[in-house]
Design a protein around this motif. Structure first.
Motif, PDB file in Angstrom:
ATOM      1  N   SER A   9       0.835  -1.199   0.000  1.00 31.63           N
ATOM      2  CA  SER A   9       0.000   0.000   0.000  1.00 31.63           C
ATOM      3  C   SER A   9       0.867   1.245   0.000  1.00 31.63           C
ATOM      4  CB  SER A   9      -0.914   0.009   1.233  1.00 31.63           C
ATOM      5  OG  SER A   9      -1.520   1.271   1.408  1.00 31.63           O
ATOM      6  N   LYS A  68      -1.906  -5.863   7.368  1.00 30.56           N
ATOM      7  CA  LYS A  68      -2.444  -6.550   6.198  1.00 30.56           C
ATOM      8  C   LYS A  68      -1.828  -6.026   4.906  1.00 30.56           C
ATOM      9  CE  LYS A  68      -6.945  -7.987   7.996  1.00 30.56           C
ATOM     10  NZ  LYS A  68      -8.423  -7.950   7.795  1.00 30.56           N
ATOM     11  N   ASP A  69      -1.176  -4.864   4.997  1.00 24.13           N
ATOM     12  CA  ASP A  69      -0.547  -4.278   3.821  1.00 24.13           C
ATOM     13  C   ASP A  69       0.883  -4.765   3.611  1.00 24.13           C
ATOM     14  OD1 ASP A  69      -2.713  -2.756   2.985  1.00 24.13           O
ATOM     15  OD2 ASP A  69      -2.205  -1.073   4.274  1.00 24.13           O
ATOM     16  N   ASP A  82      -4.985  -6.873  -2.913  1.00 23.71           N
ATOM     17  CA  ASP A  82      -5.662  -7.186  -1.649  1.00 23.71           C
ATOM     18  C   ASP A  82      -5.893  -8.681  -1.448  1.00 23.71           C
ATOM     19  OD1 ASP A  82      -6.054  -4.413  -0.844  1.00 23.71           O
ATOM     20  OD2 ASP A  82      -7.389  -4.298  -2.543  1.00 23.71           O
ATOM     21  N   GLU A 120      -4.395 -11.404   1.413  1.00 21.42           N
ATOM     22  CA  GLU A 120      -5.186 -12.322   2.243  1.00 21.42           C
ATOM     23  C   GLU A 120      -4.748 -13.770   2.023  1.00 21.42           C
ATOM     24  OE1 GLU A 120      -7.389 -11.761   4.505  1.00 21.42           O
ATOM     25  OE2 GLU A 120      -7.806  -9.625   4.289  1.00 21.42           O
ATOM     26  N   THR A 148     -12.574   2.409   0.315  1.00 20.46           N
ATOM     27  CA  THR A 148     -11.561   1.384   0.070  1.00 20.46           C
ATOM     28  C   THR A 148     -11.166   0.685   1.373  1.00 20.46           C
ATOM     29  OG1 THR A 148      -9.880   3.113   0.218  1.00 20.46           O
ATOM     30  CG2 THR A 148     -10.613   2.494  -1.983  1.00 20.46           C
ATOM     31  N   LYS A 149     -11.161   1.439   2.480  1.00 23.08           N
ATOM     32  CA  LYS A 149     -10.848   0.812   3.770  1.00 23.08           C
ATOM     33  C   LYS A 149     -11.933  -0.189   4.152  1.00 23.08           C
ATOM     34  CE  LYS A 149      -9.910   1.765   8.641  1.00 23.08           C
ATOM     35  NZ  LYS A 149     -10.832   0.728   9.089  1.00 23.08           N
ATOM     36  N   LYS A 186     -11.632  -3.514   2.403  1.00 23.91           N
ATOM     37  CA  LYS A 186     -10.692  -4.472   2.984  1.00 23.91           C
ATOM     38  C   LYS A 186     -11.378  -5.311   4.063  1.00 23.91           C
ATOM     39  CE  LYS A 186      -6.538  -1.627   2.210  1.00 23.91           C
ATOM     40  NZ  LYS A 186      -5.820  -2.549   1.315  1.00 23.91           N
TER      41      LYS A 186
END
Length: 773
Positions: free
Chosen positions: A490, A501-502, A648, A652, A682-683, A686
Motif C-alpha cells: 500500500s 495486512k498491507d 488485496d 489475504e 476502500t478501507k 478491505k
C-alpha cells in the motif's frame, strides 16, 4: 573568515531565520542546535532528515550541533539503542565532537527547579490520577477545566510531598507534580500539565537512584537552556507544545532562552515510520530485526547497501518545508541509483539459471574474454575497481530463464528459436533448438555462435537488437542472493489500524544464483551492479569465498506503473519541494523489467498491469478467478478485479495461507462495483474482503447490508458528526482559523474515527471547509 550571513548554499525558512538572527547579533551571533532522540529504538529515514537539518545548519553557520539522549523514560530505554544511534549519526557523516549529552545527567537540576517552581507558587503536588484529571478536571476545547482540589496546597505542603516523592514513599501514579498555569486556557497543554511523575523502575544509566522522572514537555526545553542551544528545531507535531516550552523557560527563570521552530517531518510512500509500529514489526518477527534490509531504519538501509551520500542528497533534494506532505519513495530510490552508478563495478550473475549449449564451441575448450568493469563514459568513484577482469567462455553457459521464450511475443529482443542475440562481452549466438524433460519443461537451449563476433561486435550491415548476460557453467560460483522489495504493497500503509495486512508477501526472495568467478572473492560491504538486474551489496552474513548479496535497488522502478495508475485515479498529492538540480528521474517513470511471455500475453490480451500479470502467472488460485472474470466482465470492470486480486486478495491469500478462495469472479466484481459506486470506502472494502475469504458469506453486498457498512455520503447525515468534532476540538479549530491549514487533515481523521470509518472523506473535507470558512 567567511561571513555566515552571506554564504552560498540551500535556502529555506529555517536558514533564513538563522541568517537573520546571526546578522542581528542574537545570542552573540552563535548558532547551537541539537539532535535529541529518545534511545528506545533505532533511527529511521525520517530521523535522517532531522539529523541533516540539525547538523547541517550548524555547520553552515559556523556553529555546533549537540547529540543528546532524551532518556527520561526508564522502562523503554537501553544502552544498545544509544550505541545504535551514535553509530548511525556517525555513519551519516556527522560528528558531535565533545558535545554528547544525556537528559539523565540533569535529573538533579530538574528536581531543584521543581522545588523552585513550588516556592514561586508555579507548581503543586497533585493526588489525582492522570485519567481522573483528564476526564473530570481538564475540561474540553469548548469548556474550561476546573481546578484540582490539591491546587491550593501551601508551599510547605508541596515541598514536603515532593521530597517524600523523591524518597520513594509513594507508588507509581499516586502523586504527580503539576504546573500551576491556567485551567481555562484555550491551549489544552497549558491546563496544569504534569511535570514530574513517580516511576519505580531501573534506569540504564542512573540505576535505581531516582524514582522521579520528568515529562518531556518539562525536560526538553530545560535541556536546551542548560546546553546553550540557540535554535531548537523540531517537527510539526510539537507546535502545540511551543507555548508550554516557553512557559517552562520563563517560569523557571533559567538564564538562557532558546527558541523552538518547527518543520514538516518526512513522510514517505510505501513506508511506516512510527517507532511503535517498527517495534511491532521487530517483536512480531515480521522482519529479521532492526537492521533488516526491508526496514526504513538507518541500520536497515545501511545493510541493504544504501550510502550515506545518497541519503544526504535525498534530504537536500526534498528540502525543508512548513507544510505536511508525502514524498514518493521513487525519488529516494532514484537518488540512490545516481549515487551507486559510479560506485558499482559491472559484473554478471544469473538469478534464475537456464542452461545453454553452444553447439559450435569445442567441448573441452575455455576461452578467456577481457571484460571491463565500467561502461564507456562512466567515471568510477574514488576507491572503486578500475581494472578489467577475465571471463571464461565455455560450451555450456547459463542465462536467465526469463531471457528465453519458445513462443516470443511481438517485439521480443532476447533469445528465441531462430533468433539472434548478443552475449555480453562474448559472441552473437543463434538459437537452434531446445531440450525438454518428461513434463515438457525446457531444461536447455541449443545455440550456435559466430566466431567472427568476438566481443559482441556485429558483422558489417547487421544489427542485433538484444544483449543478455550469462556465466560459464563450468566456472560459475554458487551465490546466495536476497532480492528485497518494498515491505508494504500500500502507498500509505500506516493509515489503518490493520496496517499489517498491507505487508508485501514478496518483500524478500532468496535465490541461489550462478555468478562469474570474480565475485567469489567479494568481501562484506562491497558493491556491484549485476548487469541488467540491479545494484547489489555484500551482506554481513558473507564468509570468505561465499559472499551473500542483498539487492539494494533494481535498475528500474518496477512499481512505476502501479503508482501511475493510482495517480490517474486520485488527485495529485502535494510533495515536498525539490532542488532545481534534481531532474525528473527517468528511471522512476520507466516501465518495469520485461515480462515473461505468458505474463506479456495477459497484458496484451486484457490491458492489465505488468505486475498483475506476474502475480497471475505465479498464483494459480488467483489466475482461475481472473480467467473466469475475463470471460464475463467488461474491460473496465476487469481491470478493477485484476487490481483487487493482485493486491488485496493476494495479501489475504498469503497472510492466511489459503489453498482456495470461497468466492469467484462474480463476487470480486461486486466488491469492485461497491467501491466504484461510493457505497463503501476502500478501507471498508478491505474489511468486507476479510469476511469474504473466511467463507462465512460470499456476497459483498450482503456483508455490507448485514454490518451496516454503507458509506455516509449525505451532507445532512454527516453534518451533525462534523459539528460535534468541531465543538470538541476548539483549539484545533482556532489554529486552522489562525492560518494553519495543516490541521485540516487532523480534523478529517477525527471525523472518520467518529463515524467509524463510514464517512465519505471527500464530503468530510468539503463540509469542513464550508463550516470553517
Amino acid at each position: 573568515m567567511s561571513d555566515p550571513t552571506h554564504h552560498e548554499g540551500p535556502s529555506d525558512f529555517i536558514r533564513e531565520m538563522i541568517r537573520s538572527d546571526v546578522a542581528a547579533g542574537k545570542h552573540g551571533g552563535k548558532v547551537v542546535t541539537r539532535f535529541p532522540p529518545e534511545p528506545n529504538g533505532f533511527l529511521h529515514i525520517g530521523h535522517a532528515k532531522a539529523i541533516c537539518i540539525d547538523f547541517g545548519v550548524a555547520k553552515e553557520f559556523g556553529g555546533r550541533c549537540h547529540l543528546r539522549m532524551d532518556d527520561t523514560n526508564p522502562t523503554t530505554e537501553d544502552v544498545s539503542y544509544v550505541e545504535a544511534i551514535q553509530r548511525d549519526v556517525k555513519w551519516l557523516g556527522f560528528d558531535w565532537g565533545e558535545h554528547m549529552y544525556y537528559a539523565s545527567d540533569y535529573f538533579e537540576r530538574f528536581y531543584e527547579l521543581a522545588e523552585k517552581l513550588i516556592r514561586l507558587e508555579r507548581a503543586y503536588v497533585c493526588d489525582l490520577t492522570e485519567d481522573d484529571f483528564s476526564q473530570n478536571y481538564r475540561g474540553t476545547i469548548t469548556e474550561a477545566g476546573k481546578e484540582s482540589p490539591y491546587r491550593k496546597r501551601t508551599i510547605e505542603e508541596n515541598l514536603d510531598l515532593l521530597r517524600r516523592m523523591r524518597k520513594g514513599e509513594f507508588k507509581d501514579g499516586e502523586k504527580v507534580l503539576r504546573a500551576r498555569i491556567d485551567m481555562a486556557s484555550p491551549n489544552m497543554k497549558l491546563r496544569d500539565p504534569p511535570l514530574i511523575r513517580i516511576k519505580h523502575a531501573h534506569h540504564y544509566r542512573t540505576n535505581d537512584d531516582w524514582c522521579l522522572y520528568p515529562l518531556y514537555d518539562y525536560a526538553h526545553c530545560l535541556e536546551d537552556s542548560f546546553e546553550g542551544v540557540t535554535h531548537s528545531l523540531c517537527t510539526l507535531e510539537f507546535v502545540s507544545a511551543r507555548e508550554l516550552y516557553d512557559w517552562v523557560i520563563k517560569a523557571t527563570e533559567v538564564p538562557h532562552v532558546p527558541k523552538q521552530t518547527e518543520f514538516a517531518r518526512l513522510n514517505l510512500t510505501y513506508t511506516v515510520m512510527s517507532k511503535r509500529r517498527l517495534l511491532q514489526l521487530v517483536e512480531g518477527k515480521y522482519v529479521g530485526g532492526w537492521d533488516d534490509p526491508r526496514m526504513p531504519t538507518i541500520a536497515g538501509l545501511r545493510r541493504r547497501g544504501y550510502t550515506p551520500e545518497a541519503i544526504r542528497e535525498f534530504c537536500a533534494r526534498i528540502g525543508v518545508a512548513k507544510n505536511i506532505s508525502t514524498v514518493d519513495v521513487a525519488l529516494l530510490e532514484h537518488t540512490l541509483r545516481e549515487d551507486l552508478d559510479a560506485r558499482s563495478p559491472r559484473v554478471m550473475a544469473v538469478l534464475k539459471p537456464l542452461k545453454v549449449i553452444v553447439e559450435s564451441f569445442a567441448e573441452n575448450e575455455t576461452e578467456e574474454l577481457d571484460a571491463p568493469y565500467w561502461p564507456a563514459g562512466t567515471e568510477p568513484a574514488a576507491g572503486a575497481k578500475t581494472s578489467s577482469r577475465k571471463l571464461p567462455f565455455t560450451r555450456e553457459i547459463y542465462i536467465e530463464r526469463d531471457d528465453f521464450a519458445e513462443e516470443p511475443p511481438k517485439g521480443w529482443h532476447r533469445l528465441a528459436p531462430g533468433q539472434k542475440v548478443r552475449l555480453r562481452h562474448a559472441y552473437i549466438v543463434t538459437c537452434t533448438g531446445v531440450e525438454k524433460d518428461d513434463k515438457g519443461e525446457i531444461v536447455a537451449v541449443r545455440v550456435t555462435h559466430d566466431a567472427g563476433t568476438r566481443g559482441g561486435v556485429a558483422p558489417a550491415g547487421k544489427r542485433i537488437e538484444g544483449t543478455i548476460h550469462w556465466v560459464s557453467a563450468k566456472h560459475a560460483n554458487d551465490l546466495e542472493v536476497r532480492v528485497y522489495d518494498r515491505l508494504f504493497v500500500s502507498e500509505n500503509p500506516g493509515e489503518s489500524e490493520e496496517w499489517l495486512k498491507d505487508l508485501n508477501p514478496h518483500s524478500l526472495s532468496v535465490v541461489h544464483a550462478k555468478a562469474e568467478p570474480s565475485l567469489a572473492s567479494a568481501r562484506e560491504g562491497e558493491r556491484f551492479q549485476f548487469e541488467r538486474l540491479g545494484f547489489f551489496f555484500a551482506d554481513s552474513d558473507s564468509k570468505a569465498g561465499a559472499p551473500v548479496f542483498n539487492r539494494t535497488v533494481a535498475l528500474k522502478d518496477g512499481w512505476a506503473k502501479v503508482a501511475a495508475k493510482t495517480d490517474a485515479k486520485a488527485p495529485a498529492s502535494k510533495t515536498e519541494p525539490q532542488a532545481k538540480k534534481a531532474p525528473k528521474p527517468a528511471q522512476a517513470s520507466s516501465a518495469p523489467a520485461e515480462l515473461s511471455p505468458e505474463a506479456q500475453a495477459l497484458v496484451t490480451a486484457h490491458g492489465i498491469e505488468g505486475h498483475e500479470a506476474r502475480v497471475f502467472v505465479q498464483e494459480p488460485i488467483l489466475r482461475a478467478v481472473f480467467d473466469e472474470a475475463a470471460t464475463t466482465l467488461d474491460k473496465d470492470t476487469l481491470k478493477g478485479v485484476a487490481s483487487l486480486l493482485a493486491n488485496d486478495v493476494l495479501g489475504e491469500l498469503r497472510s492466511r495461507k489459503l489453498e482456495a478462495l470461497s468466492f469467484g469472479a462474480k463476487e470480486a466484481a461486486e466488491l469492485v462495483g461497491l467501491v466504484s459506486a461510493g457505497t463503501i470506502s476502500t478501507k471498508q472494502a478491505k474489511d468486507v474482503l476479510a469476511e469474504m475469504v473466511t467463507g462465512k458469506e460470499r456476497s459483498p453486498r450482503a456483508i455490507v447490508e448485514a454490518r451496516g457498512m454503507k458509506q455516509i455520503a449525505s451532507a445532512d447525515a454527516l453534518g451533525p458528526v462534523v459539528d460535534s468534532v468541531l465543538a470538541e476540538n476548539g483549539d484545533v479549530v482556532a489554529r486552522y482559523k489562525a492560518g494553519n491549514a495543516n490541521v485540516l487533515g487532523a480534523l478529517v481523521g477525527m471525523i472518520m474515527k467518529a463515524s467509524k470509518g463510514q464517512a465519505n472523506p471527500k464530503l468530510v473535507t468539503d463540509l469542513l471547509k464550508q463550516k470553517l470558512g
